[in-house]
Motif scaffolding. Structure first.
Motif, PDB file in Angstrom:
ATOM      1  N   CYS A 308       0.842  -1.191   0.000  1.00 10.72           N
ATOM      2  CA  CYS A 308       0.000   0.000   0.000  1.00 10.72           C
ATOM      3  C   CYS A 308       0.882   1.248   0.000  1.00 10.72           C
ATOM      4  O   CYS A 308       1.974   1.257   0.579  1.00 10.72           O
ATOM      5  CB  CYS A 308      -0.916   0.013   1.214  1.00 10.72           C
ATOM      6  N   ILE A 309       0.405   2.295  -0.660  1.00 11.65           N
ATOM      7  CA  ILE A 309       1.091   3.586  -0.617  1.00 11.65           C
ATOM      8  C   ILE A 309       1.130   4.064   0.829  1.00 11.65           C
ATOM      9  O   ILE A 309       0.213   3.778   1.619  1.00 11.65           O
ATOM     10  CB  ILE A 309       0.349   4.593  -1.526  1.00 11.65           C
ATOM     11  N   ASP A 310       2.172   4.775   1.216  1.00 13.62           N
ATOM     12  CA  ASP A 310       2.277   5.304   2.583  1.00 13.62           C
ATOM     13  C   ASP A 310       1.010   6.070   2.942  1.00 13.62           C
ATOM     14  O   ASP A 310       0.518   6.892   2.161  1.00 13.62           O
ATOM     15  CB  ASP A 310       3.489   6.224   2.699  1.00 13.62           C
ATOM     16  N   GLY A 311       0.502   5.825   4.150  1.00 12.45           N
ATOM     17  CA  GLY A 311      -0.749   6.457   4.584  1.00 12.45           C
ATOM     18  C   GLY A 311      -1.953   5.556   4.348  1.00 12.45           C
ATOM     19  O   GLY A 311      -3.071   5.921   4.697  1.00 12.45           O
ATOM     20  N   PHE A 312      -1.719   4.365   3.778  1.00 15.53           N
ATOM     21  CA  PHE A 312      -2.798   3.424   3.488  1.00 15.53           C
ATOM     22  C   PHE A 312      -2.410   2.033   3.997  1.00 15.53           C
ATOM     23  O   PHE A 312      -1.224   1.742   4.183  1.00 15.53           O
ATOM     24  CB  PHE A 312      -3.083   3.356   1.982  1.00 15.53           C
ATOM     25  N   PHE A 346       0.843  16.857   0.549  1.00 22.01           N
ATOM     26  CA  PHE A 346       1.097  15.901  -0.528  1.00 22.01           C
ATOM     27  C   PHE A 346       2.424  15.180  -0.300  1.00 22.01           C
ATOM     28  O   PHE A 346       3.429  15.806   0.061  1.00 22.01           O
ATOM     29  CB  PHE A 346       1.129  16.600  -1.886  1.00 22.01           C
ATOM     30  N   MET A 347       2.380  13.889  -0.488  1.00 29.15           N
ATOM     31  CA  MET A 347       3.578  13.057  -0.449  1.00 29.15           C
ATOM     32  C   MET A 347       3.997  12.772  -1.886  1.00 29.15           C
ATOM     33  O   MET A 347       3.163  12.458  -2.741  1.00 29.15           O
ATOM     34  CB  MET A 347       3.283  11.748   0.273  1.00 29.15           C
ATOM     35  N   VAL A 348       5.303  12.894  -2.142  1.00 25.06           N
ATOM     36  CA  VAL A 348       5.815  12.625  -3.485  1.00 25.06           C
ATOM     37  C   VAL A 348       6.111  11.133  -3.621  1.00 25.06           C
ATOM     38  O   VAL A 348       6.904  10.572  -2.866  1.00 25.06           O
ATOM     39  CB  VAL A 348       7.084  13.448  -3.781  1.00 25.06           C
ATOM     40  N   LEU A 349       5.449  10.511  -4.570  1.00 24.75           N
ATOM     41  CA  LEU A 349       5.710   9.116  -4.900  1.00 24.75           C
ATOM     42  C   LEU A 349       6.461   9.115  -6.226  1.00 24.75           C
ATOM     43  O   LEU A 349       5.887   9.398  -7.277  1.00 24.75           O
ATOM     44  CB  LEU A 349       4.390   8.343  -5.014  1.00 24.75           C
ATOM     45  N   ASP A 416       6.892  11.539 -11.126  1.00 22.99           N
ATOM     46  CA  ASP A 416       6.502  11.887  -9.760  1.00 22.99           C
ATOM     47  C   ASP A 416       4.986  12.012  -9.695  1.00 22.99           C
ATOM     48  O   ASP A 416       4.357  12.689 -10.521  1.00 22.99           O
ATOM     49  CB  ASP A 416       7.132  13.207  -9.324  1.00 22.99           C
ATOM     50  N   LEU A 417       4.409  11.362  -8.699  1.00 23.80           N
ATOM     51  CA  LEU A 417       2.979  11.461  -8.427  1.00 23.80           C
ATOM     52  C   LEU A 417       2.810  12.033  -7.027  1.00 23.80           C
ATOM     53  O   LEU A 417       3.417  11.537  -6.073  1.00 23.80           O
ATOM     54  CB  LEU A 417       2.328  10.075  -8.521  1.00 23.80           C
ATOM     55  N   ALA A 428       3.660  10.879  11.248  1.00 26.93           N
ATOM     56  CA  ALA A 428       3.915   9.434  11.308  1.00 26.93           C
ATOM     57  C   ALA A 428       4.993   9.033  10.303  1.00 26.93           C
ATOM     58  O   ALA A 428       5.866   8.219  10.592  1.00 26.93           O
ATOM     59  CB  ALA A 428       2.620   8.674  11.036  1.00 26.93           C
ATOM     60  N   ARG A 429       4.937   9.643   9.082  1.00 26.85           N
ATOM     61  CA  ARG A 429       5.952   9.342   8.071  1.00 26.85           C
ATOM     62  C   ARG A 429       7.328   9.825   8.522  1.00 26.85           C
ATOM     63  O   ARG A 429       8.346   9.199   8.233  1.00 26.85           O
ATOM     64  CB  ARG A 429       5.598  10.000   6.740  1.00 26.85           C
TER      65      ARG A 429
END
Length: 615
Positions: A308-312, A346-349, A416-417, A428-429
């Motif tokens: 899962c993406i961070d935060g999920f 926003f987190m950069v993926l 980048d998303l 938390a991150r």
């Protein structure tokens, strides 16, 4: 009979309507005859793809050099002829018309606007074109009706005005060109994207066009010297086209009967097709394999491809434990979107194929900063990204995803998303980031400590081994002085010799060093026993004297020899390194002399001097 006679008369009179690459009005092509493009690259004619059912005949175009093994287009793919009596004629009413043996139409180009000056020509590009000869206007072309193959110069997309779609459909099987289960189409909603469908289900997605390539097929960049890939967007049509550069090899893109797509390039030297690209390339290319807000990584096969993406976290942990990940992920913390303000961020993926844009809004005129602001202002917006990455920097244009994102994976040279998260997730991150930083540091420190402890232990073990094998254990005789084990005299009157210590070797080590006292290790034989060459565990060569059980040397003589040689230290005398006593076995370990002893040389010298004059 009347029809057959008329058909024969028609065919016999039609030869004047054929040239090497053109079929004029009144001309025809029968089974066994062909059209050849001007440069000879392509052939139009009849063929049978199956050797088991050779009676099924099709009209098609193939690459001449590789024969019917590379059929690029099929006219009557769903209506095969059942014999070799078919004929292709040029009609003034419908253009090209394929007739079977009974004169029935199996296929036609259905060209509108009847004309007596129509002609069909096979071009060097592989395109079959019906033209008005007087104006040279193109009325119909095979490039507008692809089969399973896309050639350079062909359009792939959609005419928004007429509804014409340039797409690919697979063959039913390798030897059956009938329409198969898979379709490859361009999705014009959101950003232009390419999908492979299996029936009504999405099977594969290339990723949205970002101005340079489709974001999941970054290999396109490697074609820059040979092929140009461009996407054209206008109010009337959206399509992409591949243009071959001068000197580029002939290539074709094929949708196979199993749904895979290959770009093949012809090697004239080896006469084979080389595979340049294949998709899906791996597990992560399966559409939506990890579900909503899931992220696929093909490099983590040893654990699990999906996370899962961070935060999920997994929506159904039990299903994920069974490797069923299509249910996707859900948020840890709901987004903050109340009263027109928000604390979200926003987190950069980075390095990913962008999600499916079916549910996305696109604005090509917006900047990336404007895109961020608009996403924060829209409660449904969950992620954004630049729509065009040309020109360097962070890109331009704006694509925003609503409600969820799906089909995200890591790719080489990915984009980048920016994924929207609640404010608490960033704290938390940050903690997780500190843990991620500290964990390898702590692990490294622990590894160094363990290594250091291991080295200390090894050193101590080596010291202990050396002490055991080279210095020998000793014990106390009760008077506080150390004596050689097993060498005490019966009267226990040792005098100064009580302090003498020598290394003690176990009998097992001596047996191992001499290869069980093998004859190959024997150096010589004396009155009191044999001498063997040995190799100690520290790779030191020694000479081992084994007293014979029937020798005249007893315990006293053995003790005297040990004491005498141990106390005598001279560079010209052999050194005693240790001893061994095991039951009746008594062994002495001497320094090994590779050049033999001095008496050998003295004997030789005396012999020479006796028989010759010595100076």
């Amino acid at each position: 009979m009347v029809f057959a006679m008329l058909l024969l008369l028609f065919l016999g009179a039609s030869g004047a309507g054929i040239s090497s690459d053109t079929l004029n009005k009144g001309g025809n092509i029968t089974d066994g005859e062909t059209l050849l493009s001007a440069g000879g690259s392509f052939t139009l004619g009849f063929f049978s793809p199956s050797t088991t059912v050779p009676t099924k005949r099709y009209l098609g175009i193939w690459f001449t050099a590789s024969g019917t093994g590379a059929v690029l287009w099929v006219a009557n793919r769903d209506t095969p002829l059942n014999s070799s009596s078919g004929v292709l004629v040029m009609s003034s009413r419908v253009g090209l018309r394929l007739l079977d043996g009974s004169g029935q139409t199996a296929w036609s180009s259905n060209t509108t606007g009847a004309s007596a000056s129509w002609a069909a020509q096979l071009l060097e590009s592989g395109n079959l074109v019906v033209r008005e000869q007087s104006s040279n206007a193109s009325l119909w072309q095979s490039f507008d009706h692809p089969s399973n193959t896309l050639l350079p110069g062909m359009r792939f997309g959609r005419n928004l005005k007429t509804g014409l779609e340039w797409s690919l459909t697979s063959w039913r099987s390798k030897d059956d060109p009938a329409t198969g289960d898979y379709r490859r189409v361009m999705d014009t909603r959101g950003l232009p994207d390419i999908f492979t469908w299996q029936g009504s289900a999405k099977n594969y997605r290339a990723g949205p066009w970002n101005g340079r390539w489709f974001s999941g097929i970054t290999e396109i960049a490697s074609y820059s010297g040979m092929f140009s890939v461009q996407v054209f967007v206008s109010p009337d049509e959206i399509f992409y086209v591949v243009t071959a550069m001068p000197g580029a090899p002939f290539s074709r893109l094929v949708l196979n009967d199993d749904g895979s797509v290959q770009r093949l390039a012809w090697d004239p030297a080896t006469q084979i097709w080389n595979v340049w690209l294949r998709s899906p390339r791996d597990f992560c290319d399966n559409y939506a394999e990890c579900g909503t807000f899931g992220l696929c990584n093909s490099a983590t096969a040893s654990t699990q491809f999906c996370r899962c993406i961070d935060g999920f976290s997994p929506a159904s942990p039990s299903q994920w434990s069974m490797r069923e990940t299509s249910g996707g992920c859900r948020r840890h913390t709901p987004l903050d979107c109340s009263k027109g303000t928000t604390t979200d961020g926003f987190m950069v993926l980075g390095g990913v194929k962008l999600p499916d844009t079916d549910n996305a809004l696109v604005d090509m005129s917006a900047t990336l900063a404007q895109c961020r602001a608009r996403c924060l202002a829209n409660c449904s917006c969950v992620a954004y990204a630049p729509a065009d990455i040309r020109g360097g920097g962070g890109g331009s244009g704006c694509v925003m995803w609503m409600d969820d994102i799906v089909d995200v994976r890591y790719v080489d040279r990915g984009q980048d998303l920016y994924v929207r998260l609640a404010k608490s997730e960033f704290a938390a991150r940050k903690k997780r980031g500190v843990v991620k930083i500290l964990a390898p540091v702590v692990a490294s420190v622990l590894a160094l400590m363990v290594t250091a402890m291991y080295l200390v232990w090894i050193c101590k073990l080596r010291d202990y081994t050396n002490t055991t094998l080279l210095q020998g254990p000793s014990r106390n005789n009760g008077s506080g002085k150390k004596v050689m084990i097993g060498l005490e005299s019966t009267s226990n009157e040792l005098g100064d010799e009580e302090d003498l210590e020598l290394p003690f070797l176990s009998f097992r080590d001596v047996v191992s060093a001499t290869n069980n006292f093998s004859d190959g290790n024997m150096l010589g034989r004396g009155g009191f026993g044999k001498v063997y060459k040995g190799m100690l565990p520290n790779n030191r060569e020694v000479a081992i004297k084994r007293l014979g059980k029937g020798s005249r040397q007893g315990a006293e003589e053995f003790r005297n020899e040990v004491v005498l040689i141990a106390k005598l230290q001279h560079r010209n005398l052999v050194r005693l390194l240790g001893y061994c006593i095991q039951g009746d076995e008594r062994l002495l370990i001497y320094e090994y002399l590779p050049n033999k002893s001095l008496d050998c040389f003295i004997f030789v010298l005396l012999y020479v001097c006796t028989n010759r004059s010595c100076k």
